[in-house]
Design an enzyme around this catalytic site. Structure first.
Site, PDB file in Angstrom:
ATOM      1  N   HIS A  70       0.905  -1.065   0.028  1.00  4.75           N
ATOM      2  CA  HIS A  70      -0.238   0.235  -0.032  1.00  4.75           C
ATOM      3  C   HIS A  70       0.899   1.389  -0.176  1.00  4.75           C
ATOM      4  CE1 HIS A  70      -3.492   2.297   1.241  1.00  4.75           C
ATOM      5  NE2 HIS A  70      -2.771   3.096   1.703  1.00  4.75           N
ATOM      6  N   GLU A  71       2.047   1.216   0.846  1.00  6.27           N
ATOM      7  CA  GLU A  71       2.460   2.451   1.096  1.00  6.27           C
ATOM      8  C   GLU A  71       3.578   2.781  -0.258  1.00  6.27           C
ATOM      9  OE1 GLU A  71       1.915   4.790   3.152  1.00  6.27           O
ATOM     10  OE2 GLU A  71       0.435   3.473   4.435  1.00  6.27           O
TER      11      GLU A  71
ATOM     12  N   HIS B   2       3.518   6.771  -6.864  1.00  8.76           N
ATOM     13  CA  HIS B   2       2.876   7.812  -7.431  1.00  8.76           C
ATOM     14  C   HIS B   2       3.617   9.087  -7.372  1.00  8.76           C
ATOM     15  CE1 HIS B   2      -1.686   9.879  -7.518  1.00  8.76           C
ATOM     16  NE2 HIS B   2      -0.863  10.027  -8.384  1.00  8.76           N
TER      17      HIS B   2
ATOM     18  N   HIS C 165       1.494   4.430  -2.948  1.00 12.04           N
ATOM     19  CA  HIS C 165       1.778   6.109  -2.841  1.00 12.04           C
ATOM     20  C   HIS C 165       3.134   6.480  -3.150  1.00 12.04           C
ATOM     21  CE1 HIS C 165      -1.863   6.939  -0.407  1.00 12.04           C
ATOM     22  NE2 HIS C 165      -1.730   5.898   0.576  1.00 12.04           N
TER      23      HIS C 165
END
Length: 676
Positions: free
Chosen positions: A465-466, A472, A469
């Site tokens: 998940h991290e 991105h 980010h």
């Protein structure tokens, strides 16, 4: 040449040199430079253009973030009283500076003049977006207010900043303070061996005998999930659920801060002509109005509720089978784990043995390399702690395109949770492209007894998940600072890449390559993986309803709640629970007091964005399900249309460009086992 490491703007932060005494001189010097620049630009008789007006402001903003960013990061991961004092002191100065900046009508008028000029049409899409965002930002920053109201607006901004920081500190101090010793190992039946070992080592580090437990997640969670000692579970649960409340030390109680924050946010919104803070918050998000968010959550709740009720009925029936006449809050995790083991014949603990840290990281990097056509390798850089590490991402030609820091273990002085933050943002300068650098921070269990750190499957999901980010931020191709990477991306779309990455943790072709049993080295058996998939949506209804509960609570607090009434935030939470909750915590549970997402973390009237973005991410991932899980074609499309675009265009445009249509709820419900 300055010897202050916070005034070095080339290369990486010098974490091995930064000291608390460097903070004030650096920030004061930069604020002074910033004020001089603003004065020069605001009073210049030259017609404002991108080159002579916007670019110098962009350059200065980047410079200031290069100095302040490492300070904020260290305050979160290696907190000391001296660093905290320096951080808070300078946070107030920066808030003051930014408040003045956002209210400067002279600057506002120059941005508007560029927007109305012939030059605007010639600018790139990213440059236009920056100017549009700035014009909106000045309006929302109080630039159009009369002088007296401007002053009040500025006071509010400063108080919100101070109170948000204090809210976070109170939780951290309370969490760090709690220690519970158990002398006798017989009282810890059921607790996994590695958790027992970690507790023994924690006691030893404090010069105590026996086993020491804290409220840090790697210590707290195994007790709640596995320990047969119901009294111990209650002790820890009670301490965790009442952190930073009237049940802790008076100076840590967040209750008055909650009331103050809500009053200030409402006043801020009303000064700007909004009815409530939720309307102000949504002015920069994909969702248009509080009602639209509430309708979205209500629709999801209606779809999820029957599944949640079924989950709870099953859990209660199983609790009574275990001999609990009444299941309490501190039994829920324990009973759930026992039920899951019986239904699917495996435990988190058994799975954890297959996920040593190095294997997990290699597996994550392999996925990223395969679908996005990049390469990841560890390299050297100055670090803030011995547990942190540093990596380079390069393209197919081995040319570096980004870097990231990794800091994975929980420890005292590090705030809880997991997050990604920007260290350096990609942009084009006179000397070429400045490459992006990210911080990736988690709070997993550290290695014990000479064995590598082992991650639960949930922790593996958190890491993916991290990293989403991080991608991105790191794979952006935007050259303009203010819309590069995650900058300028609507808050309710920010979770799209992170939640998208989680899906790979449920794919056999991905997972099997990132496992090796800590003792035997064997790969995760297919039979165990199949059980994990079968159990994937175990209590998905309950979990969905819980997220909806938090999201509705947040939206109501910031839209219809009157902070001057006799009601409290806790009363609002209880009302929301009356409507949607399927499990009620005890009346003394003080969840709002540690809900730092909405009171200290930027998610005010935005917590719904987790669910909103889950719709986007599930639908985005469905293209990979169609074209192949590790499809380079789908990966290339996602990289080019979503990740590369950063905040240079509206998130919905990026999604439609990638998927060929607007998002639908169906994929999310299917992924959660709730498709009708």
């Amino acid at each position: 040449m300055s010897t202050n490491p916070l005034l070095s703007f080339s290369g990486l932060p010098k974490f091995n040199q930064i000291q608390p005494e460097h903070v004030s001189p650096a920030i004061e010097q930069l604020i002074s430079e910033g004020r001089a620049l603003v004065e020069q630009l605001a009073t210049s008789a030259e017609q404002a253009s991108w080159q002579n007006f916007v670019q110098p402001i962009e350059d200065f903003s980047e410079k200031l973030s290069r100095s302040w960013g490492p300070v904020g990061h260290m305050n979160a991961v290696v907190n000391t009283p001296e660093l905290r004092a320096a951080y808070n002191d300078n946070l107030a100065k920066l808030t003051d500076f930014y408040s003045d900046l956002s209210q400067d009508e002279r600057l506002y008028n120059k941005y508007k003049a560029i927007q109305a000029s012939g030059e605007f049409a010639q600018l790139s899409a990213a440059q236009k977006k920056i100017i549009e965002n700035e014009v909106r930002g000045f309006k929302l920053g109080g630039a159009e207010l009369p002088a007296a109201e401007k002053a009040r607006f500025k006071e509010i901004a400063e108080q919100l900043s101070k109170s948000g920081s204090k809210f976070e500190e109170n939780i951290l101090d309370n969490t760090n303070d709690f220690k519970h010793i158990v002398e006798n190992a017989a009282e810890l039946n059921g607790l996994p061996e590695d958790a027992l070992q970690a507790a023994a080592e924690a006691a030893k580090a404090e010069g105590k005998s026996g086993y020491l437990f804290s409220l840090h997640f790697p210590s707290y969670m195994p007790v709640m999930q596995y320990c047969d000692n119901r009294a111990l579970r209650e002790t820890l649960y009670r301490a965790y659920a009442t952190r930073a409340s009237e049940f802790s030390k008076a100076e840590w109680d967040n209750t008055p801060l909650i009331a103050d924050l809500l009053k200030l946010k409402r006043e801020e919104a009303q000064l700007l002509g909004f009815n409530n803070y939720a309307e102000l918050s949504l002015a920069t998000k994909m969702a248009d109005a509080p009602q639209q968010v509430t309708d979205f959550l209500d629709t999801l709740a209606k779809r999820a509720r029957p599944y949640a009720e079924k989950d709870v009925a099953e859990l209660k029936a199983y609790a009574s089978k275990l001999g609990f006449s009444e299941m309490q809050a501190w039994d829920v995790g324990y009973v759930s784990e026992k039920l899951r083991q019986e239904k699917y014949a495996f435990s988190d603990q058994e799975v954890k043995q297959y996920f040593p840290e190095d294997k997990v990281k290699a597996g994550l990097f392999k996925v990223v390399e395969t679908i996005f056509g990049v390469q990841v390798r560890q390299t050297d850089a100055p670090l803030w702690h011995k547990d942190a590490s540093f990596y380079e991402i390069s393209d197919q030609q081995r040319q570096p395109i980004a870097y990231f820091y990794l800091d994975l273990y929980a420890r005292n002085g590090k705030r809880g949770g997991a997050w990604m933050d920007e260290c350096i943002t990609r942009r084009k300068t006179a000397s070429g492209i400045e490459l992006p650098v990210a911080y990736l921070t988690c709070n997993f269990s550290a290695p014990v007894s000479g064995k590598p750190a082992l991650f639960t499957h949930d922790e593996v999901i958190t890491l993916f998940h991290e990293f989403g980010h991080g991608l991105h931020h790191m794979l952006t191709q935007v050259d303009e600072y203010s819309v590069s990477g995650i900058k300028g991306v609507e808050w309710d779309a920010v979770e799209l890449p992170s939640q998208f990455m989680e899906n790979f943790c449920w794919e056999w072709d991905v997972l099997r390559h990132m496992t090796a049993h800590v003792d035997s080295g064997e790969q995760l058996p297919r039979a165990l993986f199949d059980k994990m998939v079968a159990a994937k949506n175990f209590q998905a209804g309950m979990q969905t309803v819980r997220q909806i509960e938090f999201s509705l609570f947040d939206m109501r607090l910031h839209s219809s709640f009157d902070p001057d009434s006799k009601q409290t935030a806790l009363d609002i939470l209880e009302q929301v629970r009356d409507e949607v909750a399927v499990i009620r915590p005890p009346a003394w549970n003080r969840f709002p007091n540690s809900f730092s997402h909405i009171f200290a973390g930027g998610y005010s009237a935005g917590y719904y964005s987790y669910k909103w973005a889950e719709v986007l991410s599930a639908d985005a991932y469905s293209l990979f399900e169609e074209l192949g899980v590790l499809s380079a074609e789908a990966g290339s499309r996602f990289k080019n249309e979503v990740l590369a675009q950063g905040g240079s265009r509206p998130a919905m445009e990026s999604f439609v460009a990638f998927r060929g249509r607007e998002p639908s709820l169906d994929a999310l419900l299917r992924h959660n086992g709730m498709a009708s």
